[in-house]
Design an enzyme around this catalytic site. Sequence first.
Site, PDB file in Angstrom:
ATOM      1  N   LYS A 262       5.493  16.548  21.613  1.00  0.00           N
ATOM      2  CA  LYS A 262       6.719  16.504  20.812  1.00  0.00           C
ATOM      3  C   LYS A 262       6.657  17.656  19.810  1.00  0.00           C
ATOM      4  CE  LYS A 262       9.605  13.501  17.944  1.00  0.00           C
ATOM      5  NZ  LYS A 262       9.982  14.588  17.008  1.00  0.00           N
TER       6      LYS A 262
ATOM      7  N   PHE B  84      13.270  21.545  27.529  1.00  0.00           N
ATOM      8  CA  PHE B  84      12.799  20.283  28.111  1.00  0.00           C
ATOM      9  C   PHE B  84      13.848  19.576  28.962  1.00  0.00           C
ATOM     10  CE2 PHE B  84      13.851  19.284  23.590  1.00  0.00           C
ATOM     11  CZ  PHE B  84      14.995  18.520  23.795  1.00  0.00           C
TER      12      PHE B  84
ATOM     13  N   LYS C 273       9.647   8.490  22.276  1.00  0.00           N
ATOM     14  CA  LYS C 273       8.746   9.268  21.427  1.00  0.00           C
ATOM     15  C   LYS C 273       7.520   8.423  21.090  1.00  0.00           C
ATOM     16  CE  LYS C 273      11.779   8.330  17.456  1.00  0.00           C
ATOM     17  NZ  LYS C 273      12.604   8.952  16.399  1.00  0.00           N
TER      18      LYS C 273
END
Length: 267
Positions: free
Chosen positions: A36, A108, A184
């Site tokens: 991330k 991404f 996440k």
Amino acid sequence: MALTLPILAVAEAPAILLANVYREQIDVSRYLASEKLDGVRAIWDGQVLHFRSGKTINAPDWFLAGLPKQPLDGELWIARGQFERVSGIVRREIPDDGAWRDVRYMIFELPGAPGTFSERAEQIRQVVRQANVPWLFEIKQFFPVDRKTLKKRLDEVVRAGGEGLMLHLADAPYETGRSDALLKVKPWQDAEAVVIGHQPGKGRFAGMLGALKVRTLEGKEFLLGTGFSAAQRREPPASGATVTYRYRDLTGGGLPRFASFLRIRDE
């Protein structure tokens, strides 16, 4: 005679995929994982680069000329721990050509592209190779296999100064909105709240900000008093601004534990 004022166009936020928070019961073997990145979300529609709000990012002409004509979704990024720097660079109305030389566009997702995410990840590799410019990169994906492997990689990233990991459902078609297709994974959680007031500081913070009074999207109000730099305490986020804060977990009443200011929300 009445004056007729020009009508100003309001930027429309693009429809994009937003992440949920990873939960232990998730089968991680169905997901691809990546680091991330703590950058600025940027959506390229093939002609214009936008913040997630829809506002135009004023990048140099050479930076935009090197991008392909198809839509891209990714992060404008420099390095771990460099969010404030990249944020300052990409928000300038007149781009600083020299500063932009350090910015990378880390891809991404391919908005609207067909196929599963695994197939789109391969398409991203091909798009980046074909563009062949030093500021366009793919975000590397890997299969975590199981929770133990995921935890090991998360610990490695965090120790190296990274923020966490992202999980993207490998067989997911392209979609928008908040979804478990994207998760996440972080040692801390983060959320957003609106500034509704300022509490003055005391002692060493006299004459500066002591804490922000904020309201969450769920209507919970609390004081956010840590995580600020000296400059931010002298010039704190204004009332009405949306800020991102991080926290460990929630109390029984739904308030964040150990909440700490992170930043003013991206555009």
